[in-house]
Design an enzyme around this catalytic site. Structure first.
Site, PDB file in Angstrom:
ATOM      1  N   ILE A 192       0.761  -1.129  -0.094  1.00  0.00           N
ATOM      2  CA  ILE A 192      -0.067  -0.062   0.059  1.00  0.00           C
ATOM      3  C   ILE A 192       0.922   1.247  -0.002  1.00  0.00           C
ATOM      4  O   ILE A 192       0.756   2.051  -0.646  1.00  0.00           O
ATOM      5  CB  ILE A 192      -0.859  -0.066   1.115  1.00  0.00           C
ATOM      6  CG1 ILE A 192      -1.996  -1.036   1.158  1.00  0.00           C
ATOM      7  CG2 ILE A 192      -1.651   1.280   1.318  1.00  0.00           C
ATOM      8  CD1 ILE A 192      -2.844  -1.217   2.431  1.00  0.00           C
ATOM      9  N   ASP A 221      -9.155   5.012  10.220  1.00  0.00           N
ATOM     10  CA  ASP A 221     -10.149   4.186   9.770  1.00  0.00           C
ATOM     11  C   ASP A 221     -10.278   2.905  10.508  1.00  0.00           C
ATOM     12  O   ASP A 221     -11.116   2.220  10.354  1.00  0.00           O
ATOM     13  CB  ASP A 221      -9.497   3.920   8.052  1.00  0.00           C
ATOM     14  CG  ASP A 221     -10.556   3.024   7.583  1.00  0.00           C
ATOM     15  OD1 ASP A 221     -11.866   3.139   7.577  1.00  0.00           O
ATOM     16  OD2 ASP A 221     -10.197   2.025   6.868  1.00  0.00           O
ATOM     17  N   GLU A 251     -13.213  -2.381  17.555  1.00  0.00           N
ATOM     18  CA  GLU A 251     -14.237  -2.062  16.395  1.00  0.00           C
ATOM     19  C   GLU A 251     -15.355  -2.888  16.798  1.00  0.00           C
ATOM     20  O   GLU A 251     -15.161  -3.977  17.173  1.00  0.00           O
ATOM     21  CB  GLU A 251     -13.479  -2.276  15.128  1.00  0.00           C
ATOM     22  CG  GLU A 251     -12.394  -1.700  14.593  1.00  0.00           C
ATOM     23  CD  GLU A 251     -11.591  -1.770  13.337  1.00  0.00           C
ATOM     24  OE1 GLU A 251     -12.148  -2.769  12.738  1.00  0.00           O
ATOM     25  OE2 GLU A 251     -10.647  -1.176  13.193  1.00  0.00           O
ATOM     26  N   HIS A 307     -13.525   1.402   9.178  1.00  0.00           N
ATOM     27  CA  HIS A 307     -12.641   0.549   8.773  1.00  0.00           C
ATOM     28  C   HIS A 307     -13.190   0.162   7.250  1.00  0.00           C
ATOM     29  O   HIS A 307     -13.648  -1.319   6.839  1.00  0.00           O
ATOM     30  CB  HIS A 307     -12.709  -0.852   9.608  1.00  0.00           C
ATOM     31  CG  HIS A 307     -11.492  -1.599   9.319  1.00  0.00           C
ATOM     32  ND1 HIS A 307     -10.793  -2.372  10.408  1.00  0.00           N
ATOM     33  CD2 HIS A 307     -10.711  -1.849   8.242  1.00  0.00           C
ATOM     34  CE1 HIS A 307      -9.761  -3.182   9.702  1.00  0.00           C
ATOM     35  NE2 HIS A 307      -9.745  -2.753   8.587  1.00  0.00           N
ATOM     36  N   ILE A 308     -13.030   0.918   6.448  1.00  0.00           N
ATOM     37  CA  ILE A 308     -13.608   0.794   5.051  1.00  0.00           C
ATOM     38  C   ILE A 308     -12.640   0.932   4.016  1.00  0.00           C
ATOM     39  O   ILE A 308     -12.649   0.934   2.715  1.00  0.00           O
ATOM     40  CB  ILE A 308     -14.864   1.683   4.674  1.00  0.00           C
ATOM     41  CG1 ILE A 308     -14.351   3.201   5.103  1.00  0.00           C
ATOM     42  CG2 ILE A 308     -16.055   1.375   5.253  1.00  0.00           C
ATOM     43  CD1 ILE A 308     -14.977   4.363   4.131  1.00  0.00           C
ATOM     44  N   GLY A 310     -10.794  -1.208   2.737  1.00  0.00           N
ATOM     45  CA  GLY A 310     -10.695  -2.096   1.636  1.00  0.00           C
ATOM     46  C   GLY A 310     -12.202  -2.405   1.104  1.00  0.00           C
ATOM     47  O   GLY A 310     -12.320  -3.325   0.289  1.00  0.00           O
TER      48      GLY A 310
HETATM   49  N1  LIG Z   1      -8.080   0.217   6.314  1.00  0.00           N
HETATM   50  C1  LIG Z   1      -8.188  -1.238   5.635  1.00  0.00           C
HETATM   51  O1  LIG Z   1      -9.483  -1.433   5.373  1.00  0.00           O
HETATM   52  C2  LIG Z   1      -6.914  -1.901   5.253  1.00  0.00           C
HETATM   53  C3  LIG Z   1      -6.998  -2.317   4.106  1.00  0.00           C
HETATM   54  C4  LIG Z   1      -6.032  -3.118   3.647  1.00  0.00           C
HETATM   55  C5  LIG Z   1      -4.767  -3.298   4.543  1.00  0.00           C
HETATM   56  N2  LIG Z   1      -4.741  -2.652   5.819  1.00  0.00           N
HETATM   57  C6  LIG Z   1      -3.627  -2.645   6.578  1.00  0.00           C
HETATM   58  O2  LIG Z   1      -2.586  -1.693   5.892  1.00  0.00           O
HETATM   59  C7  LIG Z   1      -1.575  -2.148   6.174  1.00  0.00           C
HETATM   60  C8  LIG Z   1      -0.580  -2.188   5.146  1.00  0.00           C
HETATM   61  O3  LIG Z   1      -0.759  -3.072   4.238  1.00  0.00           O
HETATM   62  P1  LIG Z   1       0.166  -3.606   3.027  1.00  0.00           P
HETATM   63  O4  LIG Z   1      -0.329  -4.699   2.039  1.00  0.00           O
HETATM   64  O5  LIG Z   1       0.831  -2.593   2.437  1.00  0.00           O
HETATM   65  O6  LIG Z   1       1.196  -4.435   3.765  1.00  0.00           O
HETATM   66  P2  LIG Z   1       2.677  -4.865   3.599  1.00  0.00           P
HETATM   67  O7  LIG Z   1       3.176  -6.184   4.234  1.00  0.00           O
HETATM   68  O8  LIG Z   1       2.793  -4.972   1.825  1.00  0.00           O
HETATM   69  O9  LIG Z   1       3.576  -3.671   3.834  1.00  0.00           O
HETATM   70  C9  LIG Z   1       3.814  -3.520   5.314  1.00  0.00           C
HETATM   71  C10 LIG Z   1       5.060  -2.665   5.500  1.00  0.00           C
HETATM   72  O10 LIG Z   1       5.438  -2.248   6.712  1.00  0.00           O
HETATM   73  C11 LIG Z   1       6.790  -2.343   6.931  1.00  0.00           C
HETATM   74  N3  LIG Z   1       6.749  -1.970   8.514  1.00  0.00           N
HETATM   75  C12 LIG Z   1       6.392  -3.121   9.435  1.00  0.00           C
HETATM   76  N4  LIG Z   1       6.405  -2.507  10.707  1.00  0.00           N
HETATM   77  C13 LIG Z   1       7.051  -1.428  10.424  1.00  0.00           C
HETATM   78  C14 LIG Z   1       7.733  -0.406  11.295  1.00  0.00           C
HETATM   79  N5  LIG Z   1       7.614  -0.462  12.481  1.00  0.00           N
HETATM   80  N6  LIG Z   1       8.090   0.778  10.807  1.00  0.00           N
HETATM   81  C15 LIG Z   1       8.327   0.689   9.331  1.00  0.00           C
HETATM   82  N7  LIG Z   1       7.955  -0.164   8.503  1.00  0.00           N
HETATM   83  C16 LIG Z   1       7.241  -1.135   9.137  1.00  0.00           C
HETATM   84  C17 LIG Z   1       6.969  -3.793   6.534  1.00  0.00           C
HETATM   85  O11 LIG Z   1       8.606  -3.906   6.294  1.00  0.00           O
HETATM   86  C18 LIG Z   1       6.465  -3.613   5.189  1.00  0.00           C
HETATM   87  O12 LIG Z   1       6.994  -2.948   4.238  1.00  0.00           O
HETATM   88  C19 LIG Z   1      -1.823  -3.611   6.871  1.00  0.00           C
HETATM   89  O13 LIG Z   1      -1.465  -3.401   8.454  1.00  0.00           O
HETATM   90  C20 LIG Z   1      -2.942  -4.048   6.572  1.00  0.00           C
HETATM   91  O14 LIG Z   1      -3.411  -4.682   7.694  1.00  0.00           O
HETATM   92  C21 LIG Z   1      -5.873  -2.054   6.015  1.00  0.00           C
HETATM   93  O1  LIG Z   2      -6.603  -6.241   6.497  1.00  0.00           O
HETATM   94  C1  LIG Z   2      -7.397  -5.675   5.296  1.00  0.00           C
HETATM   95  O2  LIG Z   2      -7.250  -6.162   4.272  1.00  0.00           O
HETATM   96  C2  LIG Z   2      -8.038  -4.602   5.937  1.00  0.00           C
HETATM   97  O3  LIG Z   2      -7.898  -4.237   7.149  1.00  0.00           O
HETATM   98  C3  LIG Z   2      -9.633  -4.700   5.626  1.00  0.00           C
HETATM   99  O4  LIG Z   2     -10.512  -5.394   6.564  1.00  0.00           O
HETATM  100  P1  LIG Z   2     -11.660  -6.032   6.346  1.00  0.00           P
HETATM  101  O5  LIG Z   2     -11.867  -6.869   5.191  1.00  0.00           O
HETATM  102  O6  LIG Z   2     -12.120  -6.589   7.694  1.00  0.00           O
HETATM  103  O7  LIG Z   2     -12.308  -4.620   5.998  1.00  0.00           O
END
Ligand SMILES: NC(=O)c1ccc[n+]([C@@H]2O[C@H](COP(=O)([O-])OP(=O)(O)OC[C@H]3O[C@@H](n4cnc5c(N)ncnc54)[C@H](O)[C@@H]3O)[C@@H](O)[C@H]2O)c1
Ligand SMILES: O=C(O)[C@H](O)COP(=O)(O)O
Length: 633
Positions: free
Chosen positions: A387, A489, A494, A517-518, A520
């Site tokens: 991301i 988010d 939650e 938490h939207i 995704g």
């Molecule tokens: N809000 C949502 O609905 C939603 C949706 C999708 C993902 N997410 C969350 O977003 C985050 C990122 O997802 P992603 O797919 O990019 O994950 P990813 O694993 O591809 O990337 C995470 C990165 O964070 C780095 N990292 C970990 N701890 C760290 C720290 N303390 N300092 C600096 N870097 C650090 C890792 O080395 C990695 O490069 C995850 O926590 C995931 O659960 C949230």
């Molecule tokens: O980890 C994820 O992909 C996001 O946090 C989205 O989670 P959800 O599917 O529960 O909305």
């Protein structure tokens, strides 16, 4: 192929909608009426008559007579029909072709359909013409089908009963079919058991009278301990889906033949403990905690599907030690989060969270105070993974200067500048956005000290995980005016469902955008996830492929003509040698083998010769340190 332990009963198998997925006459009508202006109407009428005859609401002879009267079919249509039917043999029958080839003398196809198209289809399975009992067409001199031979007992009401009497089989007789006339054989005392075959159609009146219901032919073979291609019928695989993944997920699992149960919203640990026994595949999203206790209770669990990116809610190590593979959707919602983050940056920079509610209350607050363009501003991305790095590209495209900080070495995209420390990033960025993973060590990664390091008026975004930010500290930094705003988010706690209220210190603070938490939750992402995760899980179950599992060693072995065994064991020395000793002792030839280990487990896929006996399987199960052993096919 292993031999059955008990003598095989005679199997009387219906053809239309049992041996094949379709009704032969319906298909013939479809072929014969090609290009006909009333094709759809006539085919529909024929299908309705078929159904009435099958469910018993119309006498069989009447249904047949009326259907043939509607059918403008000719002799030359029959080869086309046969070709079509050969491609529509029921999947579980095709899968178990070896069974039919092994026991040709014990299987009769007894059908009210027509010999002209049945014989060539079942011949491919080694079933001889004298084991096909069916009607025959009559033709006129031009080759048009005019009706059926009235002398054939199968053309009459109760025809299957008359046919079975004529056959006069000795010993056990089992009937498998989807129609009422199949059940009538059992009712007349000419069969010991009637199995309603529901892989293609399920008729209430028929199912209600069955001794057993068979969602597939595998189930019949399994129940009767007969040789089968799969080691376990797919219809026995139970899937439990929580937290509303897109409906496509359930559709795909059902299409594979699995039983699917869905629970809207999440379940807490106690609730999940009550539901997990007997479940083979658990599907969750970010909320459901799959703890060591849950995994201990999960007596049949093969795989967990996280229908999201994050897997911090699952005890991955415990799952691994118990031989449960975990899959997620690592990129399916990446873009959705990136778009949300970009939108949030602009919305906060223009102080929309304050202005929008005022407008709804009738207050006109036109002012440029505290509002700025994002062009040229410094965006600090913490966590430069999927991301973070994607956001880096998009943010540069709208003119932001990107800084990033990641604990791992990452490919620097575009003009993004790497910061060596979090502090370095926090001190320079106008907007800080968090995209770290949810590992425990990241708890309170941003606390009072880190917030104090941020520039006055800077913005903070958290779309990663709730525990990454110390929420009371963030609320204080916003209240004091040190931060210019925040978009959040994800939260440490939650609500489990949409019926539960949301509590947070962040409620009501100025220029704070709160979303449930939207990140995704877009149609595109949810659809992608609902296809991606079931596909990975089904590949694992069917072929042993663990590519992209987040807790299993990743292995993919090409498919070949063989039996495939998968073995998960504690990673201690000598297990592979013991597996191979067992195979050698039983003179089993290994056609391919691949082992990969990680810190805790070893995962080995072995393809063996077609010939093996049950003793080998028992001996392999008994190998010391085995966690899970499955014969895939
Ligand atoms: N809000 C949502 O609905 C939603 C949706 C999708 C993902 N997410 C969350 O977003 C985050 C990122 O997802 P992603 O797919 O990019 O994950 P990813 O694993 O591809 O990337 C995470 C990165 O964070 C780095 N990292 C970990 N701890 C760290 C720290 N303390 N300092 C600096 N870097 C650090 C890792 O080395 C990695 O490069 C995850 O926590 C995931 O659960 C949230
Ligand atoms: O980890 C994820 O992909 C996001 O946090 C989205 O989670 P959800 O599917 O529960 O909305």
């Amino acid at each position: 192929m292993p031999q059955p332990n008990t003598p095989l009963p005679y199997l009387i198998i219906d053809f239309d909608s049992t041996f094949t997925q379709v009704e032969g006459l319906d298909e013939l009508a479809d072929i014969a009426l090609q290009g006909h202006p009333d094709r759809e109407k006539v085919v529909g009428e024929i299908r309705a008559l078929t159904d009435q005859g099958m469910s018993g609401s119309l006498s069989f002879s009447e249904s047949l007579k009326q259907r043939l009267a509607l059918l403008p079919a000719r002799r030359e249509h029959l080869p086309l029909l046969v070709a079509q039917l050969k491609g529509k043999v029921s999947e579980s029958i095709v899968r178990n072709r070896g069974f039919f080839e092994q026991f040709p003398g014990r299987v009769y196809i007894v059908s009210s359909g027509f010999r002209e198209f049945i014989e060539p289809v079942v011949a491919d399975f080694g079933i001889a013409a004298d084991h096909v009992l069916a009607n025959t067409f009559t033709f006129d001199a031009t080759g048009r089908i005019t009706g059926f031979d009235p002398e054939n007992v199968l053309s009459r009401d109760g025809g299957k009963i008359l046919q079975l009497r004529e056959l006069d089989l000795e010993g056990d007789v089992y009937v498998l079919g989807d129609g009422y006339t199949d059940y009538q054989i059992r009712e007349a005392g000419l069969a010991n058991r009637f199995y309603a075959f529901t892989e293609n159609v399920s008729r209430e009146a028929v199912v209600a009278r069955a001794d057993e219901v068979l969602p597939s032919f595998d189930e019949f073979l399994y129940q009767n301990k007969l040789p089968m291609t799969l080691s376990y019928p797919k219809n026995r695989i139970k899937v439990l889906l929580l937290e509303n993944p897109d409906v496509r997920a359930a559709e795909l699992f059902r299409a594979e033949g699995y039983q699917v149960d869905s629970v809207p919203g999440g379940l807490d640990e106690e609730e999940l403990l009550e539901r997990i026994e007997g479940v083979s595949i658990l599907g969750i999203r970010s909320k459901t905690q799959v703890t060591a206790r849950v995994l201990e209770r999960a007596n049949r669990l093969i795989a967990v599907g996280a229908f999201c990116i994050g897997t911090n809610q699952i005890d991955l190590t415990e799952a691994m030690k118990r031989g449960v593979a975990v899959f997620n959707a690592p990129f399916s919602n990446t873009r959705s989060v990136v778009e949300l983050a970009l939108g949030e940056i602009i919305v906060l920079a223009r102080r929309i969270p304050e202005k929008n509610p005022k407008m709804h209350q009738g207050e006109w607050d036109k002012s440029a105070r505290g509002s700025f363009e994002i062009r040229g501003k410094k965006l600090g991305i913490v966590g430069y993974g999927n991301i973070g790095s994607q956001l880096s590209v998009v943010a540069e495209a709208v003119g932001m200067q990107v800084l990033y900080y990641d604990v791992a070495e990452k490919l620097q995209l575009g003009n993004a500048v790497r910061c060596r420390t979090l502090q370095e990033l926090l001190q320079q960025a106008d907007v800080v956005t968090l995209h770290v993973d949810g590992r425990k060590d990241n708890t309170n990664l941003i606390g009072a000290a880190e917030l104090a390091m941020m520039k006055p008026g800077a913005l903070l975004l958290n779309n990663a995980r709730g525990h990454v930010v110390d929420v009371p500290a963030l609320a204080a930094a916003l209240r004091s005016g040190h931060l210019g705003g925040a978009a959040v988010d994800v939260f440490p706690y939650e609500p489990k469902t949409n019926d539960e209220g949301f509590e947070s210190e962040l409620r009501g603070l100025p220029n704070v955008l709160l979303t449930p938490h939207i990140g995704g939750s877009t149609a595109e992402a949810q659809r992608n996830i609902a296809e991606f995760v079931p596909e990975r899980i089904m590949q694992y179950i069917n072929t042993g492929n663990t590519q992209q599992s987040v807790n299993f060693p990743n292995i993919q072995l090409p498919l070949q003509q063989a039996h495939r065994l998968i073995h998960v064991h504690a990673n201690v020395p000598g297990v592979l040698a013991r597996i191979n000793n067992v195979l050698a002792e039983h003179h089993v030839n290994i056609l391919g083998q691949y082992l990969k280990t990680n810190e805790h487990i070893g995962y080995v896929i072995t393809d063996i010769d077609k010939e093996y006996d049950q003793e080998v399987i028992q001996a392999l199960r008994a190998v010391e340190h085995t966690i899970k052993f499955r014969v895939l096919y």
